[in-house]
Design a protein around this motif. Structure first.
Motif, PDB file in Angstrom:
ATOM      1  N   ARG A  80      -8.722   0.272   6.650  1.00 51.74           N
ATOM      2  CA  ARG A  80      -8.178   0.006   5.310  1.00 51.74           C
ATOM      3  C   ARG A  80      -7.167  -1.134   5.353  1.00 51.74           C
ATOM      4  O   ARG A  80      -7.134  -1.990   4.458  1.00 51.74           O
ATOM      5  N   ASP A 123       1.771   8.819   8.756  1.00 50.26           N
ATOM      6  CA  ASP A 123       0.307   8.727   8.816  1.00 50.26           C
ATOM      7  C   ASP A 123      -0.130   8.278  10.214  1.00 50.26           C
ATOM      8  O   ASP A 123       0.443   7.343  10.788  1.00 50.26           O
ATOM      9  N   MET A 165       0.853  -1.188   0.000  1.00 51.30           N
ATOM     10  CA  MET A 165       0.000   0.000   0.000  1.00 51.30           C
ATOM     11  C   MET A 165       0.892   1.242   0.000  1.00 51.30           C
ATOM     12  O   MET A 165       1.160   1.846   1.045  1.00 51.30           O
ATOM     13  N   PRO A 166       1.377   1.629  -1.183  1.00 52.46           N
ATOM     14  CA  PRO A 166       2.306   2.760  -1.299  1.00 52.46           C
ATOM     15  C   PRO A 166       1.756   4.078  -0.745  1.00 52.46           C
ATOM     16  O   PRO A 166       2.525   4.980  -0.435  1.00 52.46           O
ATOM     17  N   SER A 167       0.441   4.173  -0.611  1.00 56.74           N
ATOM     18  CA  SER A 167      -0.148   5.423  -0.130  1.00 56.74           C
ATOM     19  C   SER A 167       0.109   5.644   1.358  1.00 56.74           C
ATOM     20  O   SER A 167      -0.033   6.762   1.863  1.00 56.74           O
ATOM     21  N   ILE A 168       0.499   4.586   2.077  1.00 56.05           N
ATOM     22  CA  ILE A 168       0.752   4.703   3.509  1.00 56.05           C
ATOM     23  C   ILE A 168       2.145   5.270   3.746  1.00 56.05           C
ATOM     24  O   ILE A 168       3.141   4.765   3.223  1.00 56.05           O
ATOM     25  N   GLU A 169       2.203   6.325   4.546  1.00 59.71           N
ATOM     26  CA  GLU A 169       3.467   6.954   4.915  1.00 59.71           C
ATOM     27  C   GLU A 169       3.781   6.661   6.378  1.00 59.71           C
ATOM     28  O   GLU A 169       2.882   6.392   7.177  1.00 59.71           O
TER      29      GLU A 169
END
Length: 271
Positions: free
Chosen positions: A101, A92, A85-89
């Motif tokens: 999610r 976050d 899940m590249p959107s997770i930093e």
């Protein structure tokens, strides 16, 4: 529940939290293994993803497990999920929505989509869930992590740490409900304004006689007909009584045509 999670999966995730940590409310997202969350310097949901993963390093020794959050994510599981899940930093927040999610991603990895479309059966999907969450029982005898396990036992029975916390019949009922909801069309119903049945439709306003194209068409046609008749029929050569009769007939037809117009009849007060 995060809005990106489908309805059927949301039901299952609520059930996972209730089974794993004993509640499905907002507080469930702050739980760590053994309900030791009060020993943390701050609530789990106020920490960042990176802070949670770093803190989990010492939890296995301190609390016997690194399980964190409503879905009791193990440290290695969180790290592995984030890779997909590249959107997770790292920065976050570990909020309920983020946990939802991540939880949904676990369901997908365990075959949720295949279960919904019928590629795998209820028993197999339940076993896959039992592999992910130790509190879930298997629905049929199988080879578990440590030994052979019977229906109703945890997949990890025999490890000295885990056991099933819910009856297999409950799992079956929940999964059937998930199937029913997931396969049901979910359409957004738009609100429509409907005029009351008793409300009469507005009547169109009649156009003034002077602005009616039909009126002037009939009037000019009638006039042209009279002039043409005088020329073509050579009425001037006929007896004056015959001329009057012919002209009266032509004028009568013209008057009838014009007077039949709704605008003219309204203007004259005729029904």
């Amino acid at each position: 529940m995060d809005k990106t999670v489908p309805p059927g999966a949301a039901i299952l995730l609520d059930f996972v939290r209730e089974t794993e940590v004993g509640t499905s409310d907002r507080a469930s997202y702050d739980v760590i293994y053994g309900h030791n969350q009060d020993k943390l310097p701050q609530p789990l949901t106020t920490m960042t993803y990176g802070e949670v993963v770093d803190a989990q390093k010492g939890w296995s020794k301190r609390f016997k497990s690194s399980a964190a959050g409503g879905y009791q994510f193990m440290r290695h599981t969180l790290i592995d999920l984030a890779k997909g899940m590249p959107s997770i930093e790292q920065t976050d927040r570990f909020t309920p929505d983020l946990q939802d999610r991540l939880g949904y991603r676990l369901l997908v990895r365990r075959g949720y989509a295949d279960f919904i479309v019928g590629k795998i059966g209820l028993v197999e999907f339940a076993e896959r869930l039992a592999m992910e969450w130790a509190s879930f029982p298997v629905l049929a005898a199988t080879r578990g992590s440590e030994r052979d396990v019977r229906r109703g036992q945890s997949y990890y029975a025999g490890d000295g740490l885990n056991k099933a916390l819910v009856k297999p019949e409950k799992i079956e009922a929940v999964l059937r409900q998930v199937l029913d909801v997931a396969r049901r069309p979910h359409e957004v119903e738009e609100e429509r304004e409907v005029a009351p049945a008793s409300a009469p439709l507005p009547k169109p306003k009649p156009k003034p006689v002077g602005k009616s194209g039909r009126f002037w068409t009939w009037l000019l046609t009638a006039g042209g007909t009279i002039i043409t008749a005088l020329k073509e029929l050579n009425l001037v050569a006929l007896d004056w009584r015959v001329q009057i009769a012919i002209l009266a007939t032509i004028v009568g037809f013209a008057i009838y045509a014009i007077s039949s117009m709704p605008a003219v009849r309204n203007a004259l007060g005729l029904k």
